[in-house]
Design an enzyme around this catalytic site. Sequence first.
Site, PDB file in Angstrom:
ATOM      1  N   ASP A  21       0.826  -1.214   0.000  1.00 58.91           N
ATOM      2  CA  ASP A  21       0.000   0.000   0.000  1.00 58.91           C
ATOM      3  C   ASP A  21       0.863   1.268   0.000  1.00 58.91           C
ATOM      4  OD1 ASP A  21      -2.428   1.300  -0.067  1.00 58.91           O
ATOM      5  OD2 ASP A  21      -2.620   1.399   2.117  1.00 58.91           O
ATOM      6  N   ASN A  23       1.199   3.468  -2.947  1.00 59.75           N
ATOM      7  CA  ASN A  23       1.681   3.934  -4.258  1.00 59.75           C
ATOM      8  C   ASN A  23       1.157   5.327  -4.603  1.00 59.75           C
ATOM      9  OD1 ASN A  23       2.800   1.433  -4.537  1.00 59.75           O
ATOM     10  ND2 ASN A  23       1.351   0.686  -6.077  1.00 59.75           N
ATOM     11  N   THR A  67     -10.830  -6.657  -4.921  1.00 56.42           N
ATOM     12  CA  THR A  67     -12.186  -6.587  -5.483  1.00 56.42           C
ATOM     13  C   THR A  67     -12.699  -5.144  -5.391  1.00 56.42           C
ATOM     14  OG1 THR A  67     -12.522  -8.803  -4.638  1.00 56.42           O
ATOM     15  CG2 THR A  67     -14.486  -7.614  -5.249  1.00 56.42           C
ATOM     16  N   ASN A  69     -10.939  -2.456  -5.350  1.00 48.97           N
ATOM     17  CA  ASN A  69     -10.196  -1.522  -6.210  1.00 48.97           C
ATOM     18  C   ASN A  69     -10.862  -1.313  -7.574  1.00 48.97           C
ATOM     19  OD1 ASN A  69      -6.914  -2.638  -5.010  1.00 48.97           O
ATOM     20  ND2 ASN A  69      -8.146  -0.903  -4.318  1.00 48.97           N
ATOM     21  N   TRP A  70     -11.790  -2.212  -7.960  1.00 51.31           N
ATOM     22  CA  TRP A  70     -12.541  -1.994  -9.215  1.00 51.31           C
ATOM     23  C   TRP A  70     -13.346  -0.706  -9.143  1.00 51.31           C
ATOM     24  CZ3 TRP A  70     -11.068  -4.388 -13.349  1.00 51.31           C
ATOM     25  CH2 TRP A  70     -10.645  -5.720 -13.308  1.00 51.31           C
ATOM     26  N   GLU A 206       1.603 -13.583  12.132  1.00 53.57           N
ATOM     27  CA  GLU A 206       2.199 -12.436  12.817  1.00 53.57           C
ATOM     28  C   GLU A 206       2.009 -11.225  11.911  1.00 53.57           C
ATOM     29  OE1 GLU A 206       3.305 -12.485  15.887  1.00 53.57           O
ATOM     30  OE2 GLU A 206       2.848 -14.630  15.970  1.00 53.57           O
TER      31      GLU A 206
END
Length: 244
Positions: A21, A23, A67, A69-70, A206
Amino acid sequence: MSDKEQIDLNRIPQHVAIIMDGNGRWAKQRGQERSYGHRAGAETVHAIAEEAARLGIKFLTLYTFSTENWNRPTNEVTAIMNLLIDSIEEETFMNNNISFRIVGDINKLPKDLQKRLYDCIEHTSSNTGMCLVLALSYSSRWEITDAARKIAIEISKGELSPEEIDCKCISAHLATNFMPDPDLLIRTGGEIRLSNYLLWQCAYSELYFCETFWPDFKEEELQKAIYDYQKRERRFGKTSEQVS
Ligand code: IPE
Ligand code: IPE
Ligand code: MG
């Protein structure tokens, strides 16, 4: 001593899962479009996959596109799909003995990307080193729902009885059934949540969260996460005396 020097190579986590995560924020900090960050992120994928393979990790599962992110703007989704086509590099996999796999609702991906992915899976299938898995159009709730449907179909056909449903049976019907549960889950980018990733499989993983945006996540940070993991005591509900 550096984290790398302190790592016990006999206790490398078998399966490391990463929520890549940050970007978009990385790009924004540089006054650039979000897609610039995704391109930089793709380079990190190659560097981290190579380092994970060198360290002896057996499965590296990267959350690449969820899913949910669509629902991003069409131009961003298109940019990510095109970037995926361009950045699946068989050469890196062949040079590092990496086999390539995918999990997710793959039918939803553009056809040319699907072909690229399936070709790469086929060409790298006899590599015996690390297995690199991209979670694409993936979410845990999609996967668990799909598993429930498969189980229901088997029951309706008389191939399975309700009494046979146990944890092992459910795991066997998940898209990730070819790998063990993650030992270590890393999330970059500063958010402290799982965002629908491997919810069933991470029951006893962990968890490691870091602020670094994915494009800046270097080999040293992976080493740091693994060293941190090795300092923990995994009790799986037992007492410290039982597991030591
Ligand atoms: C992760 O980075 C990549 C994908 C979800 C495709 P983001 O695009 O979520 O970047 P941020 O979190 O907005 O910075
Ligand atoms: C999770 O990141 C999905 C991937 C890394 C592919 P998101 O950026 O989509 O997650 P949220 O929206 O912050 O929970
Ligand atoms: Mg994000």
